[in-house]
Design an enzyme around this catalytic site. Structure first.
Site, PDB file in Angstrom:
ATOM      1  CB  THR A 101      -0.930   0.040   1.233  1.00  0.00           C
ATOM      2  OG1 THR A 101      -0.126   0.109   2.412  1.00  0.00           O
ATOM      3  CG2 THR A 101      -1.834  -1.197   1.296  1.00  0.00           C
ATOM      4  CG  HIS A 102       0.537   4.322   1.386  1.00  0.00           C
ATOM      5  ND1 HIS A 102      -0.182   5.501   1.404  1.00  0.00           N
ATOM      6  CD2 HIS A 102      -0.095   3.488   2.245  1.00  0.00           C
ATOM      7  CE1 HIS A 102      -1.201   5.386   2.242  1.00  0.00           C
ATOM      8  NE2 HIS A 102      -1.178   4.176   2.768  1.00  0.00           N
ATOM      9  CE1 TYR A 147     -25.245  12.258 -39.352  1.00  0.00           C
ATOM     10  CE2 TYR A 147     -25.599  14.262 -40.626  1.00  0.00           C
ATOM     11  CZ  TYR A 147     -24.783  13.211 -40.244  1.00  0.00           C
ATOM     12  OH  TYR A 147     -23.518  13.104 -40.760  1.00  0.00           O
ATOM     13  CG  ASN A 155      14.777  -0.373 -21.870  1.00  0.00           C
ATOM     14  OD1 ASN A 155      15.146  -0.390 -20.699  1.00  0.00           O
ATOM     15  ND2 ASN A 155      15.417   0.286 -22.815  1.00  0.00           N
ATOM     16  CE  LYS A 208      18.219   0.891 -19.171  1.00  0.00           C
ATOM     17  NZ  LYS A 208      17.325   1.683 -19.544  1.00  0.00           N
ATOM     18  CE  LYS A 232     -19.180   7.441 -39.692  1.00  0.00           C
ATOM     19  NZ  LYS A 232     -19.573   8.829 -39.265  1.00  0.00           N
TER      20      LYS A 232
HETATM   21  N1  ARG Z   1     -20.950  10.687 -43.907  1.00  0.00           N
HETATM   22  C1  ARG Z   1     -21.965  11.050 -42.968  1.00  0.00           C
HETATM   23  C2  ARG Z   1     -21.633  10.623 -41.549  1.00  0.00           C
HETATM   24  O1  ARG Z   1     -20.699   9.942 -41.391  1.00  0.00           O
HETATM   25  C3  ARG Z   1     -23.279  10.426 -43.311  1.00  0.00           C
HETATM   26  C4  ARG Z   1     -23.993  11.252 -44.241  1.00  0.00           C
HETATM   27  C5  ARG Z   1     -25.043  12.050 -43.642  1.00  0.00           C
HETATM   28  N2  ARG Z   1     -25.012  13.222 -44.418  1.00  0.00           N
HETATM   29  C6  ARG Z   1     -25.955  14.127 -44.466  1.00  0.00           C
HETATM   30  N3  ARG Z   1     -25.763  15.141 -45.216  1.00  0.00           N
HETATM   31  N4  ARG Z   1     -27.068  14.039 -43.766  1.00  0.00           N
HETATM   32  O2  ARG Z   1     -22.291  11.020 -40.615  1.00  0.00           O
END
Ligand code: ARG
Length: 461
Positions: free
Chosen positions: A156-157, A318, A286, A284, A326
């Site tokens: 601990t610590h 949207y 590593n 070393k 993404k």
């Molecule tokens: N490429 C867009 C996305 O990844 C999807 C298209 C939606 N585009 C739009 N003009 N409503 O979200």
């Protein structure tokens, strides 16, 4: 030139800068398989509902198969002017099959299309994370089984606290990664609803069958609300938060490997395959992989934050902001995949330095609590008084620069006259760990039992 996709109301096409900021094909090409699967399901459903003819369906399915093959074999030409994966696929489909390609987008929008593609992708990543976590848990359990009775210092610590077993330490991580497994499983259950058929946001007047497309794509059911269908990204956030917590666990284990492999500790040795040398210092070895896993947790946490911040305050439904969902998810998935693989390799192949662990287990007066506990049991002393007795014994050992086990019975008796020879045995680290039999405690017998239990809980069924 005007865009062929929405060109109807425009006089000129987007500027180069507009195209550069708008295009997502550079990264969303990774969704091609999911995009084509979604189109296949949608196309079959449209034909079943009588919205398109069977002949058009067959032409579309044949074309999609060819597009998929072109992408898979690397001959497909992705075009930035076509913005994203959806339009790249559809535009090539048009080149291949002509007019029927234009019917595929009936009763569909890129909004529900991307929501579906991305959900399928994240679902795969979630499945992968669970499989990789199981592999890591298997490796940890293997070490736990091997070292159920190998004593080491518990900290601990980062100060020596009480002896524990190496197996017990490994099983602590089995619990953490086991909960991570549960978090991914929970997230998967919630994310397994299909947005396809939400169309742009309002649903559609065409007689679509959302239950059919949902089933075709392996979803449990369609999402209940079309606005939510195109707006929800909490499936991605749940995946990333599960990944972030997993990464925190990975980074703690990584940090321990860094400490344990140091010359000052020498608790474990990593195999050559997971060690790197130095270009100047020949001695070393590593632990670079462990250090990088420790670092990469920061990226995963950062990516989770990035998407939380993109999503906060977005009005329904949207918004293009959501295209920026993404890259953080892809980075998390790539990072997590690699970190889990590397950690599994290191844990499976590391060698615990049993002698060194044993020597360290007793250093730092780690059995002082055992003397206090003995006084409580044998002499019926209140624990607070017993703590004081043990403290005085530690002080004596420290002043003479010896370990507790180097003191004689006579030495102990100068501190507390009632101490008997029987007390001497509690000074050993083996006695100490063997005595910790409380549920969840470090005793070798417990560890062996917990190994069996962990296998049943996390690896079977
Ligand atoms: N490429 C867009 C996305 O990844 C999807 C298209 C939606 N585009 C739009 N003009 N409503 O979200």
């Amino acid at each position: 030139s005007t865009s062929s996709i929405w060109g109807g109301r425009f006089e000129s096409g987007p500027s180069a800068v507009m195209e550069a900021i708008n295009a997502s094909i550079g990264f969303d090409k990774r969704l091609y398989r999911q995009d084509i699967a979604g189109s296949r399901a949608h196309c079959k459903m449209l034909a079943a509902a009588g919205v398109i003819s069977d002949a058009d369906r067959d032409a579309i399915l044949t074309g999609l198969a060819q597009v998929e093959q072109e992408i898979e074999t690397g001959v497909f030409e992705f075009k930035t002017a076509l913005e994203d994966i959806h339009m790249n696929v559809e535009s090539r489909l048009k080149e291949l099959i002509g007019e029927p390609a234009g019917r595929l987008h009936t009763a569909r929008s890129r909004n529900d299309q991307v929501a579906t593609d991305f959900r399928l992708w994240v679902r795969d990543a979630t499945d992968r994370a669970q499989a990789q976590l199981k592999a890591l848990i298997t490796a940890l359990i293997g070490q736990a089984e091997r070292h159920a009775a190998t004593v080491m210092p518990g900290f601990t610590h980062l100060q020596a606290a009480q002896p524990v077993t190496f197996g017990h330490h490994m099983l602590a991580y089995v619990e953490m990664f086991g909960r991570d497994l549960g978090r991914f499983a929970d997230a998967r259950r919630r994310m397994n609803e299909c947005p396809l058929g939400s169309a742009a946001l309002a649903g559609t007047g065409f007689p679509i069958d959302r239950f059919m497309t949902a089933a075709e794509l392996g979803f449990d059911r369609p999402m209940a609300n079309s606005l939510d269908g195109v707006s929800d990204r909490d499936f991605a956030l749940e995946y990333m938060s599960s990944a972030a917590i997993t990464s925190v666990h990975l980074s703690r284990l990584a940090e321990e490997l860094v400490i344990w492999t140091s010359a000052q500790f020498r608790f474990v040795r990593l195999p050559d395959g997971y060690s790197t040398g130095s270009s100047i210092m020949p001695q070393k070895r590593n632990p670079d992989a462990a250090e990088l896993i420790r670092a990469k947790a920061g990226r995963v946490i950062g990516d989770l934050n990035a998407l939380l911040i993109v999503m906060k305050g977005l009005p329904l439904a949207y918004s293009k902001d959501m295209q920026d969902d993404k890259e953080p998810v892809f980075e998390v998935a790539d990072t997590l995949d690699l970190s889990l693989l590397a950690m599994t390799g290191m844990i499976a192949e590391l060698t615990a330095n049993v002698d060194r662990l044993r020597a360290a287990a007793g250093a730092g007066f780690t059995t002082a609590t055992d003397i206090a506990d003995w006084c409580v049991r044998a002499l019926n002393m209140p624990f607070r008084d017993a703590h004081h007795v043990a403290g005085s014994i530690v002080k004596m050992a420290e002043q003479r620069n010896v370990g507790l086990e180097d003191l004689s019975l006579a030495d102990l008796q100068t501190v507390e006259a009632r101490i008997t020879p029987e007390a001497m045995k509690v000074l050993s680290v083996d006695y100490s760990v063997a005595s910790r039999t409380s549920y969840g405690g470090t005793a070798p017998a417990n560890v062996a039992e917990q190994v069996a239990r962990a296998k049943a809980r996390f690896l079977e069924g």
